[in-house]
Design an enzyme around this catalytic site. Structure first.
Site, PDB file in Angstrom:
ATOM      1  NE  ARG A 134     -14.580 -36.684 -22.140  1.00  0.00           N
ATOM      2  CZ  ARG A 134     -14.706 -37.962 -22.416  1.00  0.00           C
ATOM      3  NH1 ARG A 134     -15.470 -38.726 -21.653  1.00  0.00           N
ATOM      4  NH2 ARG A 134     -14.091 -38.501 -23.454  1.00  0.00           N
ATOM      5  CB  THR A 416     -21.759 -43.319 -23.539  1.00  0.00           C
ATOM      6  OG1 THR A 416     -20.351 -43.262 -23.675  1.00  0.00           O
ATOM      7  CG2 THR A 416     -22.321 -41.932 -23.465  1.00  0.00           C
ATOM      8  CB  THR A 434     -19.617 -41.837 -20.823  1.00  0.00           C
ATOM      9  OG1 THR A 434     -19.027 -43.031 -21.322  1.00  0.00           O
ATOM     10  CG2 THR A 434     -18.548 -40.768 -20.698  1.00  0.00           C
ATOM     11  CG  LEU A 435     -18.765 -45.664 -15.986  1.00  0.00           C
ATOM     12  CD1 LEU A 435     -19.301 -47.013 -15.527  1.00  0.00           C
ATOM     13  CD2 LEU A 435     -17.834 -45.074 -14.938  1.00  0.00           C
ATOM     14  CG  ASN A 436     -14.372 -44.457 -23.019  1.00  0.00           C
ATOM     15  OD1 ASN A 436     -15.040 -43.946 -23.915  1.00  0.00           O
ATOM     16  ND2 ASN A 436     -13.121 -44.830 -23.200  1.00  0.00           N
ATOM     17  CB  SER A 487     -16.426 -36.550 -25.224  1.00  0.00           C
ATOM     18  OG  SER A 487     -17.657 -37.257 -25.266  1.00  0.00           O
ATOM     19  CB  SER A 488     -18.124 -39.103 -29.860  1.00  0.00           C
ATOM     20  OG  SER A 488     -16.897 -39.311 -30.516  1.00  0.00           O
TER      21      SER A 488
END
Length: 606
Positions: A134, A416, A434-436, A487-488
Site C-alpha cells: 500500500r 482499483t 489500485t490508483l484509487n 483500504s477496502s
C-alpha cells in the site's frame, strides 16, 4: 419458535441453537411461498418464477475450465501474459508480477506502477503469506493538509492533482514477491510489459471511452504534455480515441526497462525517481527523493479464520477488507441462507444489517497497524459479533444514525483492479492493486508516462467527512507522515478441508468488501458455479449513507416491497457493482476461471 426468537432479538440464543434450529423451523420470510428463488436446471441456476424472462445474472458468460493454470484479470492482454509466463515454466507469483506490470500498460485506468496494493499468496503446501505494498503518506504530509484556516475541507485537493498522491508501492511489492517466491528471472517476467508498451496496445471500446472521458482533466492537470492524447491531422490538436486504435507508450517502456535492469532501484532511485520528484515539485506535490528511498512494502501475518467448514485466508490491516469480510460472514453464519434462497428478503435483510454494523466498525477501529492499535482478533470474535447484533429485528430496518462502532474493552481510539492466478502445482495468488480513482490523480509523470495515484483521499482528511466513495473515517485513519492509508481491498483465498478451494477479489472502492462477500456466499451457500457467482447481480450497503444500492434486476418486486415495508431505503443503480476475477477448484481438481462480464475482464487457462 425461531421466528419468535428472532423478533425478540435474542441473537445469543440464535448462535447457541445455530443450524439445529434452522433445520427445524420455517424461514422468516414474508414471501416464502410467493417469492421466486434459484432453481437448478441442467447445472444452470435460474429464477423459478412465473416470469421466465427475469434472470439473476448480468450475463450468461461461461467460466474457463483449465487443468494447468488460469489467470483472471481486468484485461485480455494481461491474462494472456500471465498464462504465457506459466507455460514458460513460471509459477503463480511469476505470473502475478508479469500481470501487474502488463496491467500498468494495457489498463491505465487502474493498472499501475504509480499506485499500490495487497497480495495474498497460498503455496501448494498450504502455507499462506500476505504482502502489504500500500502507498504511504509523504514525509511532509500532516493531519490538516486538506483543511483551510477555518478547519473546513478544501474540496478536490485529495482527489486530483499532485497533492493527492501517496508514495507508490507497486514496484517494491512486485520486487519483494518475486525475490521470495519467483522461479523465472526478473528480466523474463518484465519483458512482456515492455513489449506491450513499445509495440502498442489495441484499445478496447471501454478503454477508448475512458481516455476520452478524462481528456479535459488530463489537459488541465498536465499542461504541455501529450500523454494518452490521440494526435489528429492538425498539428498540435487531438482527437477522440476509438476501439481498435493503438496506444504506444515509449516513455513508460523506458521506465519499465530501468526497472527490468535495476529492480527496485530502477524506480525508487536514479532517473525515474528524478522524474517523479521533479513532477511533484512542479505541481506542488509532497513526494520527495527521501520518501522514495524510504518506501518498503511489508510482509504481514495473514488473517486466517473459519466460516463453517471453510478456512478464509485474507488481508490484515492496512486493508480493512479482510476484517470486514470475516465479520460479515460470521454475522450471517447462523442463518439458513441456502434454504431462504438467493436475494430473498430475509437473506438480503441479514446481509444489509451485517454490512451496516461492519462499516461502522471500520470507521471507528481500522487504520495502519504501524501507527494505531487495531483489535483484529476482537473484531472477528463471535462473542463480540453476537453483542453487536442484539439490536437487530426482522420487523424493521435499523437506523444507521443509531449504529456506532462497537465497544472493545481496553481499546483506545486514536478505481482499483484485481487478478487471481492459480498454477499447475496449486500455488495461488490473489492481488488487488489500485490508483484509487479511475486514472488516479490524473497526474502523468513527465518523461515517465505513467499515472500517479490519488490515495491520500483514502485517509480520513477530517473526522466524520466522507471520502470520494462516501466512507466515513476517524482518528485511526488520520493522515500522518509515513502512514499507510486504510483500504477496502479484499484479496482472499479460501480453503475447504485443508485444500485450495477459491481465489477471489474485485475493485470497486467501498463496494469491494460487499461484492467479495456476495460472491463467496453465491458459491458456498447458493450452489452457483464460479462464473455464475461473478455474473450474479449484486447490492451494497455501507452504514452511511443509510441506503441500499442494487443492480437492475438484483431484487424481485416482492423483495423490494418486503424490504421497503420494513423501512429499508433502496436505490437502483444505473451502473454496475464489482469487476470480479476469481478461480474455483472444481471437485475433479480442474480450475474454473471466472472474469466479470461487466467490463473487459478475461480469464485464460491452459
Amino acid at each position: 419458535m425461531l421466528k419468535k426468537v428472532l423478533h425478540a432479538n435474542a441473537y445469543a440464543l440464535l448462535f447457541a441453537l445455530a443450524f439445529a434450529a434452522c433445520k427445524t423451523s420455517k424461514p422468516v420470510s414474508s414471501t416464502t411461498q410467493q417469492q421466486p428463488g434459484l432453481a437448478k436446471s441442467q447445472g444452470v441456476y435460474q429464477y423459478s418464477n412465473e416470469d421466465p424472462t427475469v434472470k439473476p445474472f448480468y450475463s450468461d458468460r461461461q467460466g474457463v475450465i483449465a487443468r494447468n493454470g488460469v489467470v483472471a484479470s481486468a484485461h485480455p492482454d494481461a491474462s494472456r501474459v500471465g498464462t504465457e509466463i506459466m507455460k514458460a515454466g513460471g509459477n503463480a507469483v511469476d505470473a502475478a508480477v508479469a500481470v501487474q506490470f502488463a496491467l500498468a500498460v494495457v489498463y491505465p485506468a487502474a493498472g499501475n506502477i504509480g499506485g499500490g496494493g495487497f497480495m495474498v499468496f497460498r503455496d501448494a503446501k498450504g502455507n499462506a503469506y500476505t504482502l502489504d505494498f500500500r502507498e504511504k503518506a509523504p514525509g511532509k504530509a500532516h493531519q490538516n493538509m486538506y483543511l483551510d484556516a477555518s478547519g473546513n475541507v478544501m474540496q478536490g485537493l485529495s482527489i486530483s492533482g499532485h497533492l493527492a498522491s501517496g508514495v507508490p508501492g507497486s514496484v517494491d511489492g512486485m520486487v519483494e514477491a518475486h525475490k521470495r517466491f519467483g522461479k523465472l528471472s526478473w528480466a523474463q517476467v518484465l519483458q512482456p510489459a515492455i513489449d506491450l508498451a513499445e509495440k502498442g496496445v489495441v484499445l478496447t471500446e471501454r478503454e477508448a471511452n475512458g481516455l476520452n472521458r478524462v481528456k479535459k482533466d488530463l489537459m488541465r492537470i498536465n499542461p504541455g504534455k501529450s500523454y494518452f492524447m490521440k494526435a489528429s491531422q492538425t498539428p498540435g490538436d487531438t482527437t477522440a480515441w476509438a476501439k481498435g486504435d493503438v496506444l504506444i507508450q515509449k516513455d513508460l517502456a523506458a521506465v519499465l526497462r530501468r526497472i527490468q535492469d535495476k529492480g527496485r532501484a530502477g524506480f525508487y532511485e536514479g532517473e525515474t525517481a528524478r522524474l517523479l520528484v521533479s513532477e511533484m515539485e512542479q505541481g506542488n506535490g509532497l513526494i520527495s527523493a527521501e520518501d522514495l528511498k524510504n518506501y518498503h512494502s511489508v510482509w504481514r501475518d495473514p488473517i486466517k479464520a473459519s466460516y463453517k467448514e471453510f478456512s478464509i485466508i485474507t488481508m490484515p490491516p492496512t486493508s480493512s477488507g479482510g476484517v470486514a469480510l470475516l465479520q460479515l460472514l460470521r454475522f450471517v453464519e447462523p442463518y439458513p441462507l441456502r434454504r431462504w434462497g438467493w436475494n430473498r428478503d430475509s437473506t438480503v435483510q441479514v446481509m444489509i444489517e451485517a454490512e451496516r454494523r461492519v462499516y461502522a466498525d471500520r470507521a471507528k477501529f481500522l487504520g495502519d497497524p504501524d501507527f494505531v492499535k487495531v483489535p483484529v482478533g476482537q473484531l472477528i470474535d463471535r462473542a463480540y459479533l453476537k453483542h453487536r447484533w442484539t439490536d437487530f429485528s426482522f420487523a424493521k430496518a435499523t437506523d444507521s444514525k443509531a449504529v456506532k462502532g462497537g465497544t472493545i474493552p481496553g481499546y483506545e481510539s486514536l478505481e482499483t483492479t484485481h487478478f487471481s492466478i492459480v498454477d499447475r502445482e496449486g500455488n495461488a495468488v490473489s492481488i488487488t492493486t489500485t490508483l484509487n480513482g479511475g486514472y488516479g490523480s490524473r497526474v502523468v509523470i513527465g518523461g515517465g508516462g505513467f499515472f500517479m495515484n490519488n490515495e491520500m483521499d483514502d485517509f480520513s482528511i477530517k473526522p466524520g467527512v466522507p471520502n470520494m466513495f462516501g466512507l466515513i473515517g476517524n482518528q485511526a485513519n488520520a493522515i500522518a507522515p509515513g502512514k499507510r492509508m486504510l483500504s477496502s481491498m479484499t484479496p482472499t483465498i479460501i480453503e475447504k478441508d485443508g485444500k485450495l478451494f477459491m481465489v477471489v477479489g474485485t475493485p470497486g472502492g467501498s463496494t469491494i468488501i460487499t461484492s467479495v462477500f456476495q460472491t463467496i456466499l453465491n458459491v458456498i451457500e447458493h450452489g452457483m458455479t464460479m462464473q455464475q457467482s461473478v455474473n450474479a447481480l449484486k447490492f451494497h450497503h455501507q452504514w452511511l449513507p443509510d441506503k441500499t444500492t442494487f443492480e437492475n434486476g438484483a431484487f424481485t418486486d416482492q423483495t423490494i416491497r418486503a424490504l421497503q415495508g420494513r423501512g429499508y431505503i433502496l436505490e437502483q443503480l444505473t451502473n454496475t457493482l464489482g469487476r470480479m476475477d476469481c478461480v474455483l477448484v472444481r471437485p475433479d481438481g480442474s480450475y474454473e476461471g471466472a472474469s466479470d462480464p461487466r467490463a473487459d475482464n478475461t480469464a485464460i487457462g491452459f
